[in-house]
Motif scaffolding. Structure first.
Motif, PDB file in Angstrom:
ATOM      1  N   ILE A   1     -23.393  24.772  -7.843  1.00  0.00           N
ATOM      2  CA  ILE A   1     -23.391  23.314  -7.772  1.00  0.00           C
ATOM      3  C   ILE A   1     -22.754  22.877  -6.460  1.00  0.00           C
ATOM      4  O   ILE A   1     -21.662  23.322  -6.117  1.00  0.00           O
ATOM      5  CB  ILE A   1     -22.619  22.717  -8.964  1.00  0.00           C
ATOM      6  N   THR A   2     -23.434  22.017  -5.729  1.00  0.00           N
ATOM      7  CA  THR A   2     -22.917  21.521  -4.451  1.00  0.00           C
ATOM      8  C   THR A   2     -22.317  20.130  -4.638  1.00  0.00           C
ATOM      9  O   THR A   2     -22.942  19.246  -5.216  1.00  0.00           O
ATOM     10  CB  THR A   2     -24.025  21.468  -3.396  1.00  0.00           C
ATOM     11  N   ASN A   3     -21.125  19.937  -4.136  1.00  0.00           N
ATOM     12  CA  ASN A   3     -20.425  18.653  -4.176  1.00  0.00           C
ATOM     13  C   ASN A   3     -20.110  18.230  -2.746  1.00  0.00           C
ATOM     14  O   ASN A   3     -19.640  19.043  -1.948  1.00  0.00           O
ATOM     15  CB  ASN A   3     -19.128  18.767  -4.972  1.00  0.00           C
ATOM     16  N   ALA A   4     -20.377  16.964  -2.421  1.00  0.00           N
ATOM     17  CA  ALA A   4     -20.180  16.466  -1.058  1.00  0.00           C
ATOM     18  C   ALA A   4     -19.189  15.316  -1.057  1.00  0.00           C
ATOM     19  O   ALA A   4     -19.108  14.542  -2.018  1.00  0.00           O
ATOM     20  CB  ALA A   4     -21.502  16.030  -0.459  1.00  0.00           C
ATOM     21  N   PHE A   5     -18.450  15.183   0.058  1.00  0.00           N
ATOM     22  CA  PHE A   5     -17.418  14.155   0.171  1.00  0.00           C
ATOM     23  C   PHE A   5     -17.547  13.433   1.507  1.00  0.00           C
ATOM     24  O   PHE A   5     -17.839  14.044   2.528  1.00  0.00           O
ATOM     25  CB  PHE A   5     -16.025  14.782   0.064  1.00  0.00           C
ATOM     26  N   GLY A   6     -17.300  12.124   1.485  1.00  0.00           N
ATOM     27  CA  GLY A   6     -17.333  11.318   2.701  1.00  0.00           C
ATOM     28  C   GLY A   6     -16.055  10.516   2.832  1.00  0.00           C
ATOM     29  O   GLY A   6     -15.389  10.213   1.835  1.00  0.00           O
ATOM     30  N   TYR A   7     -15.708  10.138   4.073  1.00  0.00           N
ATOM     31  CA  TYR A   7     -14.432   9.483   4.338  1.00  0.00           C
ATOM     32  C   TYR A   7     -14.620   8.235   5.189  1.00  0.00           C
ATOM     33  O   TYR A   7     -15.597   8.100   5.916  1.00  0.00           O
ATOM     34  CB  TYR A   7     -13.481  10.446   5.062  1.00  0.00           C
ATOM     35  N   ASN A   8     -13.644   7.331   5.113  1.00  0.00           N
ATOM     36  CA  ASN A   8     -13.648   6.177   6.003  1.00  0.00           C
ATOM     37  C   ASN A   8     -12.788   6.501   7.234  1.00  0.00           C
ATOM     38  O   ASN A   8     -12.334   7.632   7.406  1.00  0.00           O
ATOM     39  CB  ASN A   8     -13.149   4.912   5.282  1.00  0.00           C
ATOM     40  N   THR A   9     -12.564   5.510   8.078  1.00  0.00           N
ATOM     41  CA  THR A   9     -11.841   5.761   9.332  1.00  0.00           C
ATOM     42  C   THR A   9     -10.369   6.072   9.105  1.00  0.00           C
ATOM     43  O   THR A   9      -9.695   6.560  10.010  1.00  0.00           O
ATOM     44  CB  THR A   9     -11.962   4.546  10.261  1.00  0.00           C
ATOM     45  N   ARG A  10      -9.853   5.790   7.898  1.00  0.00           N
ATOM     46  CA  ARG A  10      -8.463   6.126   7.586  1.00  0.00           C
ATOM     47  C   ARG A  10      -8.354   7.465   6.865  1.00  0.00           C
ATOM     48  O   ARG A  10      -7.302   7.823   6.354  1.00  0.00           O
ATOM     49  CB  ARG A  10      -7.832   5.027   6.730  1.00  0.00           C
ATOM     50  N   SER A  11      -9.469   8.205   6.788  1.00  0.00           N
ATOM     51  CA  SER A  11      -9.529   9.502   6.108  1.00  0.00           C
ATOM     52  C   SER A  11      -9.300   9.389   4.602  1.00  0.00           C
ATOM     53  O   SER A  11      -8.920  10.361   3.956  1.00  0.00           O
ATOM     54  CB  SER A  11      -8.530  10.491   6.716  1.00  0.00           C
ATOM     55  N   GLU A  12      -9.555   8.212   4.030  1.00  0.00           N
ATOM     56  CA  GLU A  12      -9.542   8.056   2.585  1.00  0.00           C
ATOM     57  C   GLU A  12     -10.924   8.425   2.056  1.00  0.00           C
ATOM     58  O   GLU A  12     -11.932   8.145   2.696  1.00  0.00           O
ATOM     59  CB  GLU A  12      -9.217   6.602   2.214  1.00  0.00           C
ATOM     60  N   VAL A  13     -10.967   9.092   0.887  1.00  0.00           N
ATOM     61  CA  VAL A  13     -12.256   9.470   0.314  1.00  0.00           C
ATOM     62  C   VAL A  13     -13.056   8.207   0.024  1.00  0.00           C
ATOM     63  O   VAL A  13     -12.650   7.364  -0.781  1.00  0.00           O
ATOM     64  CB  VAL A  13     -12.078  10.290  -0.970  1.00  0.00           C
TER      65      VAL A  13
ATOM     66  N   PHE B   1     -11.676   0.214  -0.430  1.00  0.00           N
ATOM     67  CA  PHE B   1     -10.254  -0.018  -0.237  1.00  0.00           C
ATOM     68  C   PHE B   1      -9.995  -1.381   0.378  1.00  0.00           C
ATOM     69  O   PHE B   1     -10.804  -1.912   1.138  1.00  0.00           O
ATOM     70  CB  PHE B   1      -9.655   1.064   0.666  1.00  0.00           C
ATOM     71  N   CYS B   2      -8.822  -1.955   0.065  1.00  0.00           N
ATOM     72  CA  CYS B   2      -8.388  -3.192   0.709  1.00  0.00           C
ATOM     73  C   CYS B   2      -7.997  -2.880   2.147  1.00  0.00           C
ATOM     74  O   CYS B   2      -7.862  -1.727   2.547  1.00  0.00           O
ATOM     75  CB  CYS B   2      -7.178  -3.780  -0.024  1.00  0.00           C
ATOM     76  N   ALA B   3      -7.775  -3.933   2.921  1.00  0.00           N
ATOM     77  CA  ALA B   3      -7.428  -3.753   4.337  1.00  0.00           C
ATOM     78  C   ALA B   3      -6.151  -2.951   4.503  1.00  0.00           C
ATOM     79  O   ALA B   3      -6.012  -2.173   5.447  1.00  0.00           O
ATOM     80  CB  ALA B   3      -7.290  -5.115   5.013  1.00  0.00           C
ATOM     81  N   GLU B   4      -5.209  -3.109   3.561  1.00  0.00           N
ATOM     82  CA  GLU B   4      -3.942  -2.384   3.693  1.00  0.00           C
ATOM     83  C   GLU B   4      -4.018  -0.972   3.143  1.00  0.00           C
ATOM     84  O   GLU B   4      -3.044  -0.234   3.168  1.00  0.00           O
ATOM     85  CB  GLU B   4      -2.821  -3.147   2.978  1.00  0.00           C
ATOM     86  N   GLY B   5      -5.176  -0.556   2.631  1.00  0.00           N
ATOM     87  CA  GLY B   5      -5.375   0.816   2.210  1.00  0.00           C
ATOM     88  C   GLY B   5      -5.315   1.059   0.723  1.00  0.00           C
ATOM     89  O   GLY B   5      -5.586   2.162   0.279  1.00  0.00           O
ATOM     90  N   SER B   6      -4.965   0.058  -0.099  1.00  0.00           N
ATOM     91  CA  SER B   6      -4.910   0.262  -1.539  1.00  0.00           C
ATOM     92  C   SER B   6      -6.320   0.228  -2.124  1.00  0.00           C
ATOM     93  O   SER B   6      -7.207  -0.450  -1.613  1.00  0.00           O
ATOM     94  CB  SER B   6      -4.038  -0.808  -2.203  1.00  0.00           C
ATOM     95  N   LEU B   7      -6.516   0.984  -3.225  1.00  0.00           N
ATOM     96  CA  LEU B   7      -7.832   1.059  -3.850  1.00  0.00           C
ATOM     97  C   LEU B   7      -8.198  -0.289  -4.459  1.00  0.00           C
ATOM     98  O   LEU B   7      -7.459  -0.845  -5.258  1.00  0.00           O
ATOM     99  CB  LEU B   7      -7.831   2.145  -4.928  1.00  0.00           C
ATOM    100  N   ALA B   8      -9.347  -0.825  -4.069  1.00  0.00           N
ATOM    101  CA  ALA B   8      -9.764  -2.143  -4.546  1.00  0.00           C
ATOM    102  C   ALA B   8     -10.883  -2.044  -5.574  1.00  0.00           C
ATOM    103  O   ALA B   8     -10.906  -2.792  -6.541  1.00  0.00           O
ATOM    104  CB  ALA B   8     -10.209  -3.003  -3.368  1.00  0.00           C
ATOM    105  N   ARG B   9     -11.824  -1.143  -5.363  1.00  0.00           N
ATOM    106  CA  ARG B   9     -12.959  -1.072  -6.281  1.00  0.00           C
ATOM    107  C   ARG B   9     -13.532   0.343  -6.295  1.00  0.00           C
ATOM    108  O   ARG B   9     -13.531   1.044  -5.304  1.00  0.00           O
ATOM    109  CB  ARG B   9     -14.038  -2.073  -5.879  1.00  0.00           C
ATOM    110  N   ARG B  10     -14.015   0.747  -7.462  1.00  0.00           N
ATOM    111  CA  ARG B  10     -14.638   2.068  -7.601  1.00  0.00           C
ATOM    112  C   ARG B  10     -16.002   1.907  -8.254  1.00  0.00           C
ATOM    113  O   ARG B  10     -16.122   1.281  -9.303  1.00  0.00           O
ATOM    114  CB  ARG B  10     -13.752   2.976  -8.467  1.00  0.00           C
TER     115      ARG B  10
END
Length: 257
Positions: A191-203, A226-235
């Motif tokens: 099984i292959t699992n892939a991951f992507g990141y934003n410019t702050r290296s958050e998944v 994520f919110c601008a300050e880096g906290s998780l906003a929506r999933r």
């Protein structure tokens, strides 16, 4: 009524007691604690009234702690000629012993109880302190492989009595972020699992086949915002590995504040 803590110190400014009070009266729910020390400042006892009596003794040559007595139960500690911890014994009921290789790396641990003896051996990458594997006398073993120029894991295997149980292969990008994981098991397709990141290296997103629910054969897609300050906003959670979330079987968007 508020609980008061009263601290006392000896002539060397070492904490000698803690007394708990409800107003001016002793607190019935919190026992007092008293401490004693050697002339070198080593703690010799810590006694909690009516609850626990802990006594300590030390090697006169190395000043290391060698014996603890906890409510009458004796714990003995040992060290090798280089001062490294070599074992611990809980009276005659249980003991653990440690071993080191010629480079001073932790290489083995043996536990011995009234019921069983277990041995665990560790291996390392050549010329490094990085653990590359473990083998247990009970049959379980695992190995780790790393990138040639970075201490990033590229694969892990788990086996029992020489039979492969599971294996995982990893890919990392230039700055050390995990971008993919290939899951392999004794039976079934990898099984292959892939991951992507934003410019702050958050998944930012990941595609996981291992999260299927009964009756749903597609792999799962997760997107994180994520919110601008880096906290998780929506999933976002989708079982079709797409950017849509219209399937009625899918859970709704969840907000985090």
């Amino acid at each position: 009524m508020k609980l008061r803590h009263l601290y006392s110190y000896d002539t060397l400014n070492q904490l000698s007691s803690i007394v708990y009070r409800q107003g001016s009266d002793p607190d019935p729910n919190t026992p007092d604690v008293a401490f004693t020390y050697s002339r070198l400042g080593q703690q010799l006892s810590a006694i909690t009234t009516g609850v626990a009596t802990n006594l300590y003794s030390y090697d006169p040559a190395t000043l290391e702690l060698i014996t603890e007595t906890q409510n009458g139960v004796i714990i003995n500690r040992s060290r090798d000629i280089f001062g490294r911890e070599s074992g611990i014994a809980l009276e005659a009921d249980y003991d653990v012993n440690y071993a080191y290789d010629t480079f001073g790396r932790f290489s083995a641990v043996t536990s011995d109880s009234l019921l069983a003896t277990n041995n665990f051996s560790y291996s390392y990458l050549a010329g490094s302190p990085i653990i590359s594997g473990m083998t247990a006398s009970a049959g379980h073993a695992w190995t780790r492989s790393y990138e040639p120029n970075r201490n990033l894991i590229t694969s892990i295997t788990n086996s029992f009595n020489g039979n492969l149980i599971s294996a995982f292969d990893y890919a990392n990008d230039e700055i050390g972020r995990r971008t993919a994981r290939l899951d392999s098991q004794l039976a079934g397709v990898a099984i292959t699992n892939a991951f992507g990141y934003n410019t702050r290296s958050e998944v930012k997103k990941c595609c996981l086949k291992g999260m299927n629910q009964p009756g749903i054969t597609e792999q799962a897609y997760l997107e994180f915002r994520f919110c601008a300050e880096g906290s998780l906003a929506r999933r976002k959670f989708d079982y079709k590995c797409s950017d849509s979330n219209t399937d009625p079987k899918l859970p709704p968007l969840r907000d985090f504040y």
